[in-house]
Scaffold this motif. Structure first.
Motif, PDB file in Angstrom:
ATOM      1  N   CYS A  45     -26.276   2.531  70.729  1.00 25.12           N
ATOM      2  CA  CYS A  45     -27.592   2.174  69.453  1.00 25.12           C
ATOM      3  C   CYS A  45     -28.819   3.917  69.376  1.00 25.12           C
ATOM      4  O   CYS A  45     -29.335   4.359  68.890  1.00 25.12           O
ATOM      5  CB  CYS A  45     -28.527   1.809  70.121  1.00 25.12           C
ATOM      6  SG  CYS A  45     -28.150  -0.171  69.767  1.00 25.12           S
ATOM      7  N   SER A  46     -28.707   4.856  70.419  1.00 27.89           N
ATOM      8  CA  SER A  46     -28.794   6.164  70.651  1.00 27.89           C
ATOM      9  C   SER A  46     -28.566   7.102  69.777  1.00 27.89           C
ATOM     10  O   SER A  46     -29.096   7.476  68.689  1.00 27.89           O
ATOM     11  CB  SER A  46     -29.296   6.340  71.345  1.00 27.89           C
ATOM     12  OG  SER A  46     -28.142   6.527  72.485  1.00 27.89           O
ATOM     13  N   ALA A  52     -29.312   6.869  61.865  1.00 28.19           N
ATOM     14  CA  ALA A  52     -30.401   5.966  60.871  1.00 28.19           C
ATOM     15  C   ALA A  52     -31.863   7.067  60.492  1.00 28.19           C
ATOM     16  O   ALA A  52     -32.138   7.246  59.390  1.00 28.19           O
ATOM     17  CB  ALA A  52     -30.349   5.144  61.680  1.00 28.19           C
ATOM     18  N   SER A  53     -32.232   7.703  60.971  1.00 24.96           N
ATOM     19  CA  SER A  53     -33.447   8.623  61.307  1.00 24.96           C
ATOM     20  C   SER A  53     -32.625   9.786  60.137  1.00 24.96           C
ATOM     21  O   SER A  53     -33.503  10.251  59.286  1.00 24.96           O
ATOM     22  CB  SER A  53     -33.571   9.160  61.701  1.00 24.96           C
ATOM     23  OG  SER A  53     -31.965  10.325  63.748  1.00 24.96           O
ATOM     24  N   LYS A  54     -30.704  10.053  60.255  1.00 22.14           N
ATOM     25  CA  LYS A  54     -30.827  11.481  59.583  1.00 22.14           C
ATOM     26  C   LYS A  54     -30.832  10.915  57.564  1.00 22.14           C
ATOM     27  O   LYS A  54     -30.894  11.688  57.731  1.00 22.14           O
ATOM     28  CB  LYS A  54     -29.458  11.724  59.749  1.00 22.14           C
ATOM     29  CG  LYS A  54     -29.745  12.627  60.768  1.00 22.14           C
ATOM     30  CD  LYS A  54     -30.279  13.959  60.612  1.00 22.14           C
ATOM     31  CE  LYS A  54     -30.192  15.372  61.355  1.00 22.14           C
ATOM     32  NZ  LYS A  54     -30.664  15.921  61.009  1.00 22.14           N
ATOM     33  N   ILE A  69     -34.751  -0.389  62.914  1.00 24.23           N
ATOM     34  CA  ILE A  69     -35.339  -0.764  63.158  1.00 24.23           C
ATOM     35  C   ILE A  69     -34.708  -1.324  64.720  1.00 24.23           C
ATOM     36  O   ILE A  69     -34.874  -2.487  65.619  1.00 24.23           O
ATOM     37  CB  ILE A  69     -36.574  -1.725  62.838  1.00 24.23           C
ATOM     38  CG1 ILE A  69     -37.855  -1.300  62.121  1.00 24.23           C
ATOM     39  CG2 ILE A  69     -36.901  -3.108  63.522  1.00 24.23           C
ATOM     40  CD1 ILE A  69     -38.437  -2.142  60.967  1.00 24.23           C
ATOM     41  N   ALA A  70     -33.630  -2.276  63.778  1.00 27.56           N
ATOM     42  CA  ALA A  70     -32.671  -2.833  64.724  1.00 27.56           C
ATOM     43  C   ALA A  70     -32.100  -2.260  65.934  1.00 27.56           C
ATOM     44  O   ALA A  70     -31.713  -2.797  66.294  1.00 27.56           O
ATOM     45  CB  ALA A  70     -31.424  -3.210  64.101  1.00 27.56           C
ATOM     46  N   ASN A  71     -32.013  -0.208  65.591  1.00 25.85           N
ATOM     47  CA  ASN A  71     -31.185   0.094  66.615  1.00 25.85           C
ATOM     48  C   ASN A  71     -32.340   0.025  67.786  1.00 25.85           C
ATOM     49  O   ASN A  71     -31.970   0.279  69.032  1.00 25.85           O
ATOM     50  CB  ASN A  71     -30.679   1.778  66.168  1.00 25.85           C
ATOM     51  CG  ASN A  71     -29.208   1.293  65.448  1.00 25.85           C
ATOM     52  OD1 ASN A  71     -28.688   0.919  66.554  1.00 25.85           O
ATOM     53  ND2 ASN A  71     -28.837   1.783  64.208  1.00 25.85           N
ATOM     54  N   ILE A  72     -33.333  -0.171  67.217  1.00 27.99           N
ATOM     55  CA  ILE A  72     -34.283   1.210  68.560  1.00 27.99           C
ATOM     56  C   ILE A  72     -35.002  -1.105  69.212  1.00 27.99           C
ATOM     57  O   ILE A  72     -34.942  -1.076  70.268  1.00 27.99           O
ATOM     58  CB  ILE A  72     -36.483   0.935  67.733  1.00 27.99           C
ATOM     59  CG1 ILE A  72     -35.549   2.282  67.453  1.00 27.99           C
ATOM     60  CG2 ILE A  72     -37.159   0.630  68.822  1.00 27.99           C
ATOM     61  CD1 ILE A  72     -37.245   2.574  66.381  1.00 27.99           C
ATOM     62  N   ILE A  73     -34.769  -2.406  68.866  1.00 27.52           N
ATOM     63  CA  ILE A  73     -34.778  -3.078  69.226  1.00 27.52           C
ATOM     64  C   ILE A  73     -33.268  -3.541  70.494  1.00 27.52           C
ATOM     65  O   ILE A  73     -33.798  -4.349  71.433  1.00 27.52           O
ATOM     66  CB  ILE A  73     -34.628  -4.836  67.993  1.00 27.52           C
ATOM     67  CG1 ILE A  73     -36.426  -4.020  68.135  1.00 27.52           C
ATOM     68  CG2 ILE A  73     -34.314  -5.599  69.213  1.00 27.52           C
ATOM     69  CD1 ILE A  73     -36.395  -5.240  66.521  1.00 27.52           C
TER      70      ILE A  73
END
Length: 91
Positions: A45-46, A52-54, A69-73
């Motif tokens: 997820c990191s 996702a941020s790119k 949001i999904a990856n952070i959760i």
């Protein structure tokens, strides 16, 4: 390019999620990697969050925000799992 980043972000979210669901409900046994699926999100997820941020930098839409949001959760899941296990079971 943005679509590739989004696909990678969601793929890096779904792979650990499948392993966690299998770990929780024991759909098929994986004796060799007993507790490892809980820690998969820390790595996967990191990377998914990076992609996702790119994609969010390229184009801001709801698909990229939901990938972030999904990856952070899911990245926070191992910490919540360990703290919850300590609070509930005291181990």
């Amino acid at each position: 390019m943005k679509k590739m980043f989004i696909i990678l972000a969601y793929l890096l979210f779904l792979v650990p999620l499948i392993f966690i669901v299998n770990f929780m409900f024991d759909i098929f046994t994986l004796e060799k990697i007993q507790g490892l699926p809980v820690f998969f999100p820390l790595f996967f997820c990191s990377l998914g969050l990076y992609f996702a941020s790119k994609a969010y930098q390229i184009e801001k839409n709801t698909l990229t925000v939901s990938a972030i949001i999904a990856n952070i959760i899911l990245f926070l899941f191992p910490f919540i799992y360990m703290i919850g296990g300590t609070l509930i079971f005291g181990v």
